[in-house]
Design a protein around this motif. Sequence first.
Motif, PDB file in Angstrom:
ATOM      1  N   VAL A 226       0.845  -1.193   0.000  1.00  0.00           N
ATOM      2  CA  VAL A 226       0.000   0.000   0.000  1.00  0.00           C
ATOM      3  C   VAL A 226       0.881   1.244   0.000  1.00  0.00           C
ATOM      4  CG1 VAL A 226      -1.829  -1.226   1.246  1.00  0.00           C
ATOM      5  CG2 VAL A 226      -0.196   0.177   2.521  1.00  0.00           C
ATOM      6  N   THR A 227       0.349   2.332  -0.529  1.00  0.00           N
ATOM      7  CA  THR A 227       1.094   3.591  -0.577  1.00  0.00           C
ATOM      8  C   THR A 227       1.056   4.272   0.793  1.00  0.00           C
ATOM      9  OG1 THR A 227      -0.847   4.889  -1.222  1.00  0.00           O
ATOM     10  CG2 THR A 227       0.464   3.891  -2.998  1.00  0.00           C
ATOM     11  N   ASP A 228       1.919   5.258   0.983  1.00  0.00           N
ATOM     12  CA  ASP A 228       1.935   5.992   2.250  1.00  0.00           C
ATOM     13  C   ASP A 228       0.642   6.777   2.460  1.00  0.00           C
ATOM     14  OD1 ASP A 228       4.454   5.030   2.822  1.00  0.00           O
ATOM     15  OD2 ASP A 228       5.495   6.785   2.000  1.00  0.00           O
ATOM     16  N   ASP A 229       0.013   7.207   1.347  1.00  0.00           N
ATOM     17  CA  ASP A 229      -1.239   7.958   1.461  1.00  0.00           C
ATOM     18  C   ASP A 229      -2.449   7.071   1.151  1.00  0.00           C
ATOM     19  OD1 ASP A 229      -0.345   7.717  -1.135  1.00  0.00           O
ATOM     20  OD2 ASP A 229      -1.018   9.701  -1.773  1.00  0.00           O
ATOM     21  N   PHE A 230      -2.332   5.807   1.473  1.00  0.00           N
ATOM     22  CA  PHE A 230      -3.394   4.823   1.275  1.00  0.00           C
ATOM     23  C   PHE A 230      -4.662   5.206   2.025  1.00  0.00           C
ATOM     24  CE2 PHE A 230      -5.308   1.495   3.910  1.00  0.00           C
ATOM     25  CZ  PHE A 230      -5.906   0.672   2.964  1.00  0.00           C
ATOM     26  N   SER A 231      -5.822   4.882   1.424  1.00  0.00           N
ATOM     27  CA  SER A 231      -7.102   5.044   2.114  1.00  0.00           C
ATOM     28  C   SER A 231      -8.068   3.987   1.599  1.00  0.00           C
ATOM     29  CB  SER A 231      -7.685   6.446   1.909  1.00  0.00           C
ATOM     30  OG  SER A 231      -8.016   6.652   0.545  1.00  0.00           O
ATOM     31  N   ILE A 232      -9.041   3.635   2.436  1.00  0.00           N
ATOM     32  CA  ILE A 232     -10.007   2.608   2.062  1.00  0.00           C
ATOM     33  C   ILE A 232     -11.346   2.898   2.720  1.00  0.00           C
ATOM     34  CG2 ILE A 232      -9.319   1.103   3.993  1.00  0.00           C
ATOM     35  CD1 ILE A 232      -9.917  -1.296   2.169  1.00  0.00           C
ATOM     36  N   VAL A 233     -12.420   2.590   1.992  1.00  0.00           N
ATOM     37  CA  VAL A 233     -13.773   2.630   2.543  1.00  0.00           C
ATOM     38  C   VAL A 233     -14.301   1.208   2.496  1.00  0.00           C
ATOM     39  CG1 VAL A 233     -16.116   3.513   2.296  1.00  0.00           C
ATOM     40  CG2 VAL A 233     -14.173   4.997   1.778  1.00  0.00           C
ATOM     41  N   THR A 234     -14.619   0.644   3.656  1.00  0.00           N
ATOM     42  CA  THR A 234     -15.095  -0.733   3.726  1.00  0.00           C
ATOM     43  C   THR A 234     -16.600  -0.785   3.555  1.00  0.00           C
ATOM     44  OG1 THR A 234     -15.463  -0.684   6.116  1.00  0.00           O
ATOM     45  CG2 THR A 234     -13.236  -1.217   5.349  1.00  0.00           C
ATOM     46  N   PHE A 235     -17.165  -2.027   3.449  1.00  0.00           N
ATOM     47  CA  PHE A 235     -18.606  -2.110   3.251  1.00  0.00           C
ATOM     48  C   PHE A 235     -19.401  -1.784   4.511  1.00  0.00           C
ATOM     49  CE2 PHE A 235     -18.416  -6.113   5.320  1.00  0.00           C
ATOM     50  CZ  PHE A 235     -17.546  -6.959   4.670  1.00  0.00           C
ATOM     51  N   THR A 236     -18.699  -1.404   5.592  1.00  0.00           N
ATOM     52  CA  THR A 236     -19.378  -0.850   6.757  1.00  0.00           C
ATOM     53  C   THR A 236     -19.534   0.666   6.619  1.00  0.00           C
ATOM     54  OG1 THR A 236     -17.287  -0.589   7.945  1.00  0.00           O
ATOM     55  CG2 THR A 236     -18.486  -2.667   8.271  1.00  0.00           C
ATOM     56  N   SER A 237     -19.085   1.201   5.451  1.00  0.00           N
ATOM     57  CA  SER A 237     -19.152   2.637   5.135  1.00  0.00           C
ATOM     58  C   SER A 237     -18.202   3.464   5.993  1.00  0.00           C
ATOM     59  CB  SER A 237     -20.588   3.171   5.279  1.00  0.00           C
ATOM     60  OG  SER A 237     -21.418   2.574   4.320  1.00  0.00           O
ATOM     61  N   ARG A 238     -17.206   2.830   6.562  1.00  0.00           N
ATOM     62  CA  ARG A 238     -16.220   3.556   7.364  1.00  0.00           C
ATOM     63  C   ARG A 238     -14.955   3.743   6.548  1.00  0.00           C
ATOM     64  NH1 ARG A 238     -13.991   2.126  13.453  1.00  0.00           N
ATOM     65  NH2 ARG A 238     -12.579   3.916  13.619  1.00  0.00           N
ATOM     66  N   GLN A 239     -14.396   4.956   6.581  1.00  0.00           N
ATOM     67  CA  GLN A 239     -13.174   5.255   5.841  1.00  0.00           C
ATOM     68  C   GLN A 239     -11.973   5.217   6.767  1.00  0.00           C
ATOM     69  OE1 GLN A 239     -13.113   8.380   2.877  1.00  0.00           O
ATOM     70  NE2 GLN A 239     -11.139   9.118   3.612  1.00  0.00           N
ATOM     71  N   PHE A 240     -10.881   4.633   6.260  1.00  0.00           N
ATOM     72  CA  PHE A 240      -9.622   4.582   7.001  1.00  0.00           C
ATOM     73  C   PHE A 240      -8.536   5.216   6.150  1.00  0.00           C
ATOM     74  CE2 PHE A 240     -12.172   1.045   8.495  1.00  0.00           C
ATOM     75  CZ  PHE A 240     -12.042   1.130   9.879  1.00  0.00           C
ATOM     76  N   ASP A 241      -7.801   6.155   6.740  1.00  0.00           N
ATOM     77  CA  ASP A 241      -6.683   6.806   6.061  1.00  0.00           C
ATOM     78  C   ASP A 241      -5.342   6.374   6.633  1.00  0.00           C
ATOM     79  OD1 ASP A 241      -8.356   8.449   4.376  1.00  0.00           O
ATOM     80  OD2 ASP A 241      -8.822   9.597   6.175  1.00  0.00           O
TER      81      ASP A 241
ATOM     82  N   LEU B 221      -3.466   2.409  -3.701  1.00  0.00           N
ATOM     83  CA  LEU B 221      -3.640   3.801  -3.290  1.00  0.00           C
ATOM     84  C   LEU B 221      -5.001   4.022  -2.637  1.00  0.00           C
ATOM     85  CD1 LEU B 221      -2.920   6.862  -3.319  1.00  0.00           C
ATOM     86  CD2 LEU B 221      -3.832   6.924  -5.666  1.00  0.00           C
ATOM     87  N   ARG B 222      -6.031   3.477  -3.260  1.00  0.00           N
ATOM     88  CA  ARG B 222      -7.394   3.727  -2.799  1.00  0.00           C
ATOM     89  C   ARG B 222      -8.254   2.502  -3.074  1.00  0.00           C
ATOM     90  NH1 ARG B 222     -10.660   7.072   0.394  1.00  0.00           N
ATOM     91  NH2 ARG B 222     -12.725   7.288  -0.532  1.00  0.00           N
ATOM     92  N   ALA B 223      -9.099   2.126  -2.113  1.00  0.00           N
ATOM     93  CA  ALA B 223      -9.989   0.981  -2.304  1.00  0.00           C
ATOM     94  C   ALA B 223     -11.349   1.288  -1.707  1.00  0.00           C
ATOM     95  CB  ALA B 223      -9.395  -0.268  -1.666  1.00  0.00           C
ATOM     96  N   HIS B 224     -12.361   0.701  -2.300  1.00  0.00           N
ATOM     97  CA  HIS B 224     -13.727   0.899  -1.820  1.00  0.00           C
ATOM     98  C   HIS B 224     -14.535  -0.353  -2.110  1.00  0.00           C
ATOM     99  CE1 HIS B 224     -17.982   2.112  -2.060  1.00  0.00           C
ATOM    100  NE2 HIS B 224     -17.670   2.973  -1.108  1.00  0.00           N
ATOM    101  N   SER B 225     -15.290  -0.791  -1.126  1.00  0.00           N
ATOM    102  CA  SER B 225     -16.216  -1.902  -1.336  1.00  0.00           C
ATOM    103  C   SER B 225     -17.551  -1.535  -0.709  1.00  0.00           C
ATOM    104  CB  SER B 225     -15.673  -3.193  -0.709  1.00  0.00           C
ATOM    105  OG  SER B 225     -15.542  -3.041   0.691  1.00  0.00           O
ATOM    106  N   SER B 226     -18.612  -2.141  -1.203  1.00  0.00           N
ATOM    107  CA  SER B 226     -19.935  -1.813  -0.686  1.00  0.00           C
ATOM    108  C   SER B 226     -20.791  -3.068  -0.621  1.00  0.00           C
ATOM    109  CB  SER B 226     -20.615  -0.757  -1.578  1.00  0.00           C
ATOM    110  OG  SER B 226     -20.773  -1.254  -2.906  1.00  0.00           O
ATOM    111  N   ILE B 227     -21.883  -2.960   0.109  1.00  0.00           N
ATOM    112  CA  ILE B 227     -22.821  -4.066   0.240  1.00  0.00           C
ATOM    113  C   ILE B 227     -24.227  -3.504   0.242  1.00  0.00           C
ATOM    114  CG2 ILE B 227     -22.788  -4.023   2.766  1.00  0.00           C
ATOM    115  CD1 ILE B 227     -22.985  -7.067   2.715  1.00  0.00           C
ATOM    116  N   ASN B 228     -25.163  -4.259  -0.309  1.00  0.00           N
ATOM    117  CA  ASN B 228     -26.554  -3.812  -0.364  1.00  0.00           C
ATOM    118  C   ASN B 228     -27.071  -3.597   1.057  1.00  0.00           C
ATOM    119  OD1 ASN B 228     -29.372  -3.577  -0.641  1.00  0.00           O
ATOM    120  ND2 ASN B 228     -29.365  -4.847  -2.477  1.00  0.00           N
TER     121      ASN B 228
END
Length: 201
Positions: free
Chosen positions: A57-72, A148-155
Amino acid sequence: MNRQVQLAVLTVLVCLASQRVHADEHVADREALLELKAIAEKAMSEEDQIQTLGPHVTDDFSIVTFTSRQFDDFDVFVKEWNISREKFLQGGTYSVKLAHEPATFDGDIATCHGNSTNIMTTGEGQRYEFNSPWTAVFRKENGQWKLLRAHSSINPFSNPVLDANIQKYLWMIGISAGFIGLVVGLLAAKWIARGKTKPTE
């Protein structure tokens, strides 16, 4: 073969060769991204392995999980991932398979997307299977692709975990309603019986 035919054949061959070179332009990049996909699947599926994604992962990595929470912050993400895994699985297992569409490239940026199949089995043996659309953006740093950036979602309206919790909630409401009804019925019966046994003046 006359000159015009030779020229036409040569033109077709040049076009085909050009298309082949263009098609193979990102072969090595695609293979590298497929390797990262396999690393991610293993890291997410096996217990205490999510931290193995760190070097990718990059130093400025961020992710939004399917719980809708973002982590930087990757370390915070790892900590919360392990907490959530233990909370939901309670000694059970989780596996994920990432189906993907061909990546698109723009300089040192690659964008991937697809759909994941997630299978979660709790320690009590309850099994849940659900799909999760995902998108991932990679950046090439010093010749290596990193996330760099990831996002997942769930119905949010129809998924097996939510449905199971709703059923549990309704079941608890049913028990509570039944208990209240029983108490009210007993009190009413007692009140009626007291009224019948009350001496007349």
